[in-house]
Design a protein around this motif. Structure first.
Motif, mmCIF file in Angstrom:
data_model
loop_
_atom_site.group_PDB
_atom_site.id
_atom_site.type_symbol
_atom_site.label_atom_id
_atom_site.label_comp_id
_atom_site.label_asym_id
_atom_site.label_seq_id
_atom_site.Cartn_x
_atom_site.Cartn_y
_atom_site.Cartn_z
ATOM 1 N N PRO A 1 41.442 35.368 41.569
ATOM 2 C CA PRO A 1 41.800 35.492 40.147
ATOM 3 C C PRO A 1 40.534 35.485 39.305
ATOM 4 N N GLU A 2 40.684 35.596 38.004
ATOM 5 C CA GLU A 2 39.523 35.519 37.121
ATOM 6 C C GLU A 2 39.016 34.083 36.985
ATOM 7 N N ASN A 3 39.875 33.108 37.191
ATOM 8 C CA ASN A 3 39.533 31.694 37.010
ATOM 9 C C ASN A 3 39.294 31.028 38.362
ATOM 10 N N PRO A 4 38.062 30.578 38.644
ATOM 11 C CA PRO A 4 37.791 29.946 39.940
ATOM 12 C C PRO A 4 38.542 28.637 40.149
ATOM 13 N N LEU A 5 38.947 27.967 39.071
ATOM 14 C CA LEU A 5 39.698 26.723 39.224
ATOM 15 C C LEU A 5 41.047 26.986 39.888
ATOM 16 N N LEU A 6 41.656 28.123 39.573
ATOM 17 C CA LEU A 6 42.913 28.491 40.219
ATOM 18 C C LEU A 6 42.698 28.722 41.709
ATOM 19 N N LEU A 7 41.581 29.346 42.046
ATOM 20 C CA LEU A 7 41.303 29.589 43.461
ATOM 21 C C LEU A 7 41.091 28.275 44.199
ATOM 22 N N ASN A 8 40.415 27.329 43.587
ATOM 23 C CA ASN A 8 40.236 26.015 44.204
ATOM 24 C C ASN A 8 41.583 25.375 44.523
#
Length: 266
Positions: free
Chosen positions: A67-74
């Motif tokens: 996604p555009e947001n790395p926090l979501l990937l975490n």
């Protein structure tokens, strides 16, 4: 018995399964793939974490289009590992720094990981961002006569499937490119030779191009990122050819001519 025939059906979650790389990864995996996207039978939406658990349940490997947001990937990686996933293959990008937060999410997962860093996609000319300009015959970018080794997404998909299904790729970061660095005028001339339709190329200011992308609905962050990457091409910093495809697949990557022969232009 082939590697893929030994893999349990529906065991590899493919995110972004309707995208340029995702749908090709899905096709190559066959029954082993569980294609997921906002419109697939297996629904997956980065903006809706409630879709993540059902999508990943029972899978052992994931092809990750981030996604555009790395926090979501975490958060997703944590959930995937807790659900039993033991292998992650991330689609990153050329030039990503070693401390890139998206790459850090998979590298710190505690399971097997592989990172793919491809160049710009050849399919951008007929399936994505450049397609409308090619169709209209007017192509304006802040790239000058700089050259870049565009890659056929089929090569990316084949490398991804190898990393998802075969041993020996854990902890590897593969730089992937096509076999030749070409300028936009050169590539457009080759497209015109196939289609018979001329495409006029103009080198424009970066701010003008960024504004155009915003007008097309791209976020400010993505518009500025795309512009910055094109500026690197203009400066000659993106001309180098990478050997990741040959390392993984044991063959040279597909050429721009190969792409044209199998594209919508043919």
């Amino acid at each position: 018995m082939s590697t893929l025939s030994a893999i349990n059906p529906d065991s590899v979650l493919v995110l972004g399964a309707t995208g340029k790389t995702g749908r090709r990864v899905t096709a190559l995996l066959g029954p082993a793939a569980r294609p997921a996207s906002r419109s697939a039978a297996t629904r997956f939406d980065w903006a809706d974490p409630a879709t993540w658990g059902p999508a990943v349940a029972g899978t052992t490997a994931v092809y990750v289009v981030p996604p555009e947001n790395p926090l979501l990937l975490n958060d997703f990686v944590r959930l995937a590992v807790e659900s039993g996933v033991s292998r992650l293959v991330l689609l990153s990008m050329r030039g990503a720094p070693d401390d890139d937060p998206f790459e850090a999410a998979v590298k710190g997962s505690g399971v097997e990981w592989t990172v793919l860093r491809p160049t710009w996609f050849m399919q951008n000319f007929d399936e994505d961002i450049f397609a409308p300009s090619v169709e209209q015959g007017e192509f304006a970018l802040p790239a000058g006569d700089g050259v870049h080794p565009f890659i056929d997404v089929v090569d990316i998909a084949e490398v991804a499937v190898a990393a998802l299904t075969r041993p020996g790729h854990h902890g590897q970061t593969y730089d992937l490119s096509g076999p030749e660095a070409l300028s936009f005028p050169e590539m457009l001339a080759r497209i015109s030779a196939v289609t018979g339709k001329p495409v006029r190329y103009s080198d424009i200011e970066s701010a003008e191009f960024t504004a155009q992308l915003r007008g097309l609905g791209f976020s400010e962050e993505i518009a500025e990122l795309v512009t910055m990457l094109l500026e690197l091409i203009r400066k000659g910093e993106e001309a180098h050819v990478s050997d990741g495809v040959r390392k993984v697949l044991g063959r040279e990557p597909r050429t721009f001519a190969d792409y044209l022969g199998s594209s919508r232009f043919a």
